[in-house]
Design an enzyme around this catalytic site. Structure first.
Site, PDB file in Angstrom:
ATOM      1  N   SER A 239      62.857 -30.954  -4.157  1.00 28.41           N
ATOM      2  CA  SER A 239      62.249 -32.211  -4.387  1.00 28.41           C
ATOM      3  C   SER A 239      60.748 -32.351  -3.689  1.00 28.41           C
ATOM      4  O   SER A 239      60.693 -31.764  -2.409  1.00 28.41           O
ATOM      5  CB  SER A 239      63.130 -33.536  -4.007  1.00 28.41           C
TER       6      SER A 239
HETATM    7  N1  SAH Z   1      67.917 -31.952  -3.362  1.00 27.78           N
HETATM    8  C1  SAH Z   1      67.413 -30.617  -3.935  1.00 27.78           C
HETATM    9  C2  SAH Z   1      67.044 -30.591  -5.243  1.00 27.78           C
HETATM   10  C3  SAH Z   1      67.571 -29.791  -6.288  1.00 27.78           C
HETATM   11  S1  SAH Z   1      67.211 -29.851  -7.798  1.00 27.78           S
HETATM   12  C4  SAH Z   1      66.552 -30.071  -3.051  1.00 27.78           C
HETATM   13  O1  SAH Z   1      66.177 -30.631  -2.048  1.00 27.78           O
HETATM   14  O2  SAH Z   1      66.321 -28.680  -3.054  1.00 27.78           O
HETATM   15  C5  SAH Z   1      68.828 -30.628  -8.500  1.00 27.78           C
HETATM   16  C6  SAH Z   1      69.846 -29.664  -8.404  1.00 27.78           C
HETATM   17  O3  SAH Z   1      71.126 -30.485  -8.971  1.00 27.78           O
HETATM   18  C7  SAH Z   1      69.894 -28.216  -9.067  1.00 27.78           C
HETATM   19  O4  SAH Z   1      69.755 -27.268  -8.052  1.00 27.78           O
HETATM   20  C8  SAH Z   1      70.845 -28.317 -10.228  1.00 27.78           C
HETATM   21  O5  SAH Z   1      71.270 -27.049 -10.232  1.00 27.78           O
HETATM   22  C9  SAH Z   1      71.718 -29.427  -9.527  1.00 27.78           C
HETATM   23  N2  SAH Z   1      72.813 -30.048 -10.475  1.00 27.78           N
HETATM   24  C10 SAH Z   1      72.532 -30.597 -11.649  1.00 27.78           C
HETATM   25  N3  SAH Z   1      73.515 -30.867 -12.414  1.00 27.78           N
HETATM   26  C11 SAH Z   1      74.613 -31.157 -11.436  1.00 27.78           C
HETATM   27  C12 SAH Z   1      75.877 -31.226 -11.322  1.00 27.78           C
HETATM   28  N4  SAH Z   1      76.636 -31.842 -12.343  1.00 27.78           N
HETATM   29  N5  SAH Z   1      76.743 -31.303 -10.263  1.00 27.78           N
HETATM   30  C13 SAH Z   1      75.966 -30.363  -8.941  1.00 27.78           C
HETATM   31  N6  SAH Z   1      74.732 -29.901  -9.079  1.00 27.78           N
HETATM   32  C14 SAH Z   1      73.966 -30.217 -10.223  1.00 27.78           C
END
Ligand code: SAH
Length: 216
Positions: free
Chosen positions: A60
């Protein structure tokens, strides 16, 4: 400019964008964002923008990380559930501001890499798992004072398990799709009588998907 100068510029820009909680700004200052990035984008670690990470996901934008963290209103006593560990960057920021972070990621590759990075920074108050965060934390009957979802729920489909696991008096931040290409960050507060919802600002997150990712 060296890393420290870039970092100071970022913190100043976050302040200018309205982030006022000094504990949040200090936590952002403590976390080396470059550690959470693939080599190819590492030089942009302190640009205030989302960047690509492994498995086609994104880390993010620092402003959004700071904004969501501030809105969570954490204390040293808070237990937080994070859905979407991704790189682990947001997890690291949270870990400086609360008692424990429980974080779930559906990609094994991402979960493992995040765990390593968090251990390298000595973040001992994080419990990470590979799983489907739409089901909430698997231990039955668990509730959390705070829930942060960093992937976007489809319109009208915030996972019921997350409502169930939000403690009374608790706050949940979750991006929700409104129409194709339009997402809004929502704050959901659980009161004695039910849930109060508030839309905060337009955002752009990868989708919240059901099930554990099989590919990587
Ligand atoms: N907060 C993170 C942002 C990652 S992007 C950072 O600082 O890097 C969002 C993430 O959510 C992705 O890695 C994706 O694989 C995950 N995601 C999407 N659906 C999900 C679910 N049902 N359970 C767990 N993770 C999920």
């Amino acid at each position: 400019m060296d890393t420290d100068e870039h970092k100071i510029e970022l913190i100043m820009s976050l302040r200018a964008q309205g982030i006022r909680d000094t504990r949040v700004l200090e936590a952002i200052e403590k976390v080396p964002r470059e550690n959470f990035l693939p080599d190819s984008v590492r030089p942009m670690a302190y640009a205030d923008q989302a960047l690509p990470i492994e498995c086609g996901q994104t880390i993010s934008q620092p402003f959004i990380v700071a904004y969501m963290t501030e809105k969570l209103q954490l204390t040293d006593l808070t237990k937080v559930l994070e859905v979407g560990t991704g790189s682990g960057y947001q997890t690291a920021v949270l870990s400086y501001l609360c008692r424990r972070v429980y974080t779930i990621e559906r990609y094994r590759t991402l979960a493992k890499a995040a765990e390593k990075r968090l251990a390298a920074l000595n973040r001992r108050n994080v419990t990470a798992m590979i799983g489907d965060g739409t089901m909430g934390w698997p231990a039955k009957g668990t509730t959390f004072e705070r829930i942060i979802v960093t992937a976007c729920a489809p319109a009208g489909r915030i996972p019921p398990a997350l409502f169930d696991q939000l403690a009374e008096g608790g706050r949940m931040l979750i991006p929700v799709e409104f129409s194709a290409d339009r997402q809004v960050l929502q704050l959901i507060e659980r009161t004695e009588t039910g849930f109060e919802r508030q839309s905060l600002l337009p955002v752009r997150f990868v989708p919240l998907l059901e099930g554990i990712a099989r590919a990587e």
